[in-house]
Motif scaffolding. Sequence first.
Motif, PDB file in Angstrom:
ATOM      1  N   ARG A   1       1.011  -5.375  12.838  1.00 52.88           N
ATOM      2  CA  ARG A   1       0.596  -6.197  13.982  1.00 52.88           C
ATOM      3  C   ARG A   1       1.477  -7.430  14.109  1.00 52.88           C
ATOM      4  NH1 ARG A   1      -4.492  -5.043  12.187  1.00 52.88           N
ATOM      5  NH2 ARG A   1      -4.699  -7.065  11.180  1.00 52.88           N
ATOM      6  N   LEU A   2       1.772  -8.086  12.977  1.00 50.87           N
ATOM      7  CA  LEU A   2       2.632  -9.273  13.013  1.00 50.87           C
ATOM      8  C   LEU A   2       4.022  -8.938  13.533  1.00 50.87           C
ATOM      9  CD1 LEU A   2       1.701 -11.041   9.651  1.00 50.87           C
ATOM     10  CD2 LEU A   2       1.242 -11.861  11.960  1.00 50.87           C
ATOM     11  N   LEU A   3       4.565  -7.805  13.106  1.00 50.48           N
ATOM     12  CA  LEU A   3       5.883  -7.395  13.565  1.00 50.48           C
ATOM     13  C   LEU A   3       5.875  -7.103  15.058  1.00 50.48           C
ATOM     14  CD1 LEU A   3       8.816  -6.640  12.934  1.00 50.48           C
ATOM     15  CD2 LEU A   3       8.013  -4.322  12.452  1.00 50.48           C
ATOM     16  N   ALA A   4       4.839  -6.441  15.536  1.00 52.70           N
ATOM     17  CA  ALA A   4       4.744  -6.137  16.961  1.00 52.70           C
ATOM     18  C   ALA A   4       4.653  -7.420  17.785  1.00 52.70           C
ATOM     19  CB  ALA A   4       3.536  -5.249  17.226  1.00 52.70           C
TER      20      ALA A   4
ATOM     21  N   ASP B   1      -8.015   3.360  -7.865  1.00 52.13           N
ATOM     22  CA  ASP B   1      -6.856   3.753  -7.054  1.00 52.13           C
ATOM     23  C   ASP B   1      -7.199   3.753  -5.569  1.00 52.13           C
ATOM     24  OD1 ASP B   1      -5.355   4.089  -9.351  1.00 52.13           O
ATOM     25  OD2 ASP B   1      -5.709   6.256  -9.451  1.00 52.13           O
ATOM     26  N   ALA B   2      -8.408   4.194  -5.245  1.00 51.53           N
ATOM     27  CA  ALA B   2      -8.842   4.212  -3.855  1.00 51.53           C
ATOM     28  C   ALA B   2      -8.932   2.786  -3.301  1.00 51.53           C
ATOM     29  CB  ALA B   2     -10.189   4.910  -3.726  1.00 51.53           C
ATOM     30  N   ARG B   3      -9.431   1.853  -4.123  1.00 49.51           N
ATOM     31  CA  ARG B   3      -9.491   0.453  -3.693  1.00 49.51           C
ATOM     32  C   ARG B   3      -8.099  -0.095  -3.426  1.00 49.51           C
ATOM     33  NH1 ARG B   3     -13.281  -0.802  -8.182  1.00 49.51           N
ATOM     34  NH2 ARG B   3     -15.319  -0.372  -7.309  1.00 49.51           N
ATOM     35  N   LYS B   4      -7.168   0.188  -4.344  1.00 46.50           N
ATOM     36  CA  LYS B   4      -5.793  -0.286  -4.169  1.00 46.50           C
ATOM     37  C   LYS B   4      -5.178   0.300  -2.908  1.00 46.50           C
ATOM     38  CE  LYS B   4      -4.907  -0.783  -9.103  1.00 46.50           C
ATOM     39  NZ  LYS B   4      -4.224  -0.204 -10.251  1.00 46.50           N
ATOM     40  N   LEU B   5      -5.403   1.586  -2.677  1.00 41.32           N
ATOM     41  CA  LEU B   5      -4.864   2.247  -1.497  1.00 41.32           C
ATOM     42  C   LEU B   5      -5.431   1.629  -0.228  1.00 41.32           C
ATOM     43  CD1 LEU B   5      -3.115   4.516  -0.349  1.00 41.32           C
ATOM     44  CD2 LEU B   5      -5.093   6.024  -0.555  1.00 41.32           C
ATOM     45  N   LYS B   6      -6.727   1.379  -0.209  1.00 38.13           N
ATOM     46  CA  LYS B   6      -7.354   0.770   0.960  1.00 38.13           C
ATOM     47  C   LYS B   6      -6.792  -0.631   1.210  1.00 38.13           C
ATOM     48  CE  LYS B   6     -10.448   0.840   4.196  1.00 38.13           C
ATOM     49  NZ  LYS B   6     -10.288   1.725   5.330  1.00 38.13           N
ATOM     50  N   THR B   7      -6.583  -1.399   0.141  1.00 43.41           N
ATOM     51  CA  THR B   7      -6.012  -2.742   0.271  1.00 43.41           C
ATOM     52  C   THR B   7      -4.600  -2.672   0.836  1.00 43.41           C
ATOM     53  OG1 THR B   7      -7.316  -3.486  -1.615  1.00 43.41           O
ATOM     54  CG2 THR B   7      -5.455  -4.851  -0.990  1.00 43.41           C
ATOM     55  N   LEU B   8      -3.815  -1.736   0.339  1.00 40.23           N
ATOM     56  CA  LEU B   8      -2.446  -1.577   0.836  1.00 40.23           C
ATOM     57  C   LEU B   8      -2.423  -1.133   2.296  1.00 40.23           C
ATOM     58  CD1 LEU B   8      -0.727   0.120  -2.230  1.00 40.23           C
ATOM     59  CD2 LEU B   8      -0.365  -2.206  -1.389  1.00 40.23           C
ATOM     60  N   GLU B   9      -3.338  -0.250   2.676  1.00 40.68           N
ATOM     61  CA  GLU B   9      -3.404   0.189   4.073  1.00 40.68           C
ATOM     62  C   GLU B   9      -3.772  -0.967   4.996  1.00 40.68           C
ATOM     63  OE1 GLU B   9      -6.202   3.394   3.861  1.00 40.68           O
ATOM     64  OE2 GLU B   9      -4.641   4.881   3.435  1.00 40.68           O
ATOM     65  N   THR B  10      -4.701  -1.802   4.562  1.00 39.22           N
ATOM     66  CA  THR B  10      -5.111  -2.953   5.360  1.00 39.22           C
ATOM     67  C   THR B  10      -3.953  -3.939   5.513  1.00 39.22           C
ATOM     68  OG1 THR B  10      -7.360  -2.707   4.536  1.00 39.22           O
ATOM     69  CG2 THR B  10      -6.801  -4.820   5.531  1.00 39.22           C
ATOM     70  N   GLU B  11      -3.257  -4.202   4.418  1.00 41.24           N
ATOM     71  CA  GLU B  11      -2.110  -5.116   4.456  1.00 41.24           C
ATOM     72  C   GLU B  11      -0.999  -4.553   5.342  1.00 41.24           C
ATOM     73  OE1 GLU B  11       0.269  -8.492   3.464  1.00 41.24           O
ATOM     74  OE2 GLU B  11      -1.874  -8.081   3.427  1.00 41.24           O
ATOM     75  N   ASN B  12      -0.767  -3.260   5.252  1.00 38.15           N
ATOM     76  CA  ASN B  12       0.264  -2.625   6.062  1.00 38.15           C
ATOM     77  C   ASN B  12      -0.064  -2.743   7.548  1.00 38.15           C
ATOM     78  OD1 ASN B  12       2.600  -1.170   6.559  1.00 38.15           O
ATOM     79  ND2 ASN B  12       1.556   0.797   6.432  1.00 38.15           N
ATOM     80  N   ALA B  13      -1.324  -2.540   7.920  1.00 41.68           N
ATOM     81  CA  ALA B  13      -1.742  -2.669   9.311  1.00 41.68           C
ATOM     82  C   ALA B  13      -1.552  -4.104   9.804  1.00 41.68           C
ATOM     83  CB  ALA B  13      -3.194  -2.241   9.471  1.00 41.68           C
TER      84      ALA B  13
END
Length: 87
Positions: A68-71, A52-64
């Motif tokens: 950046r792309l939106l900005a 779960d921690a790996r999935k959360l970290k992956t999602l946080e990285t993708e969200n960041a």
Amino acid sequence: MRKSRLTEEPFIANLAGQERGMATAQVCRRHGISSATFYTWKAKSGGLDVSDARKLKTLETENARLKRLLAEAEADKTVLKDLPGNG
């Protein structure tokens, strides 16, 4: 802020030692952390498994990355609006 020596995945895996009955002080000594750090990480993990921690970290990285792309897209849109003849 100082970067932690431990990442989330190994620390969550090591929390299991305390949950199996090992004394908190012993777990802290083994990993070279304070009890305050231990309880901070325990509160932060919220009962997550390592996967779960790996999935959360992956999602946080993708969200960041998406933020950046939106900005960048918003900045480009603003620049194009400010060009003469595009008002």
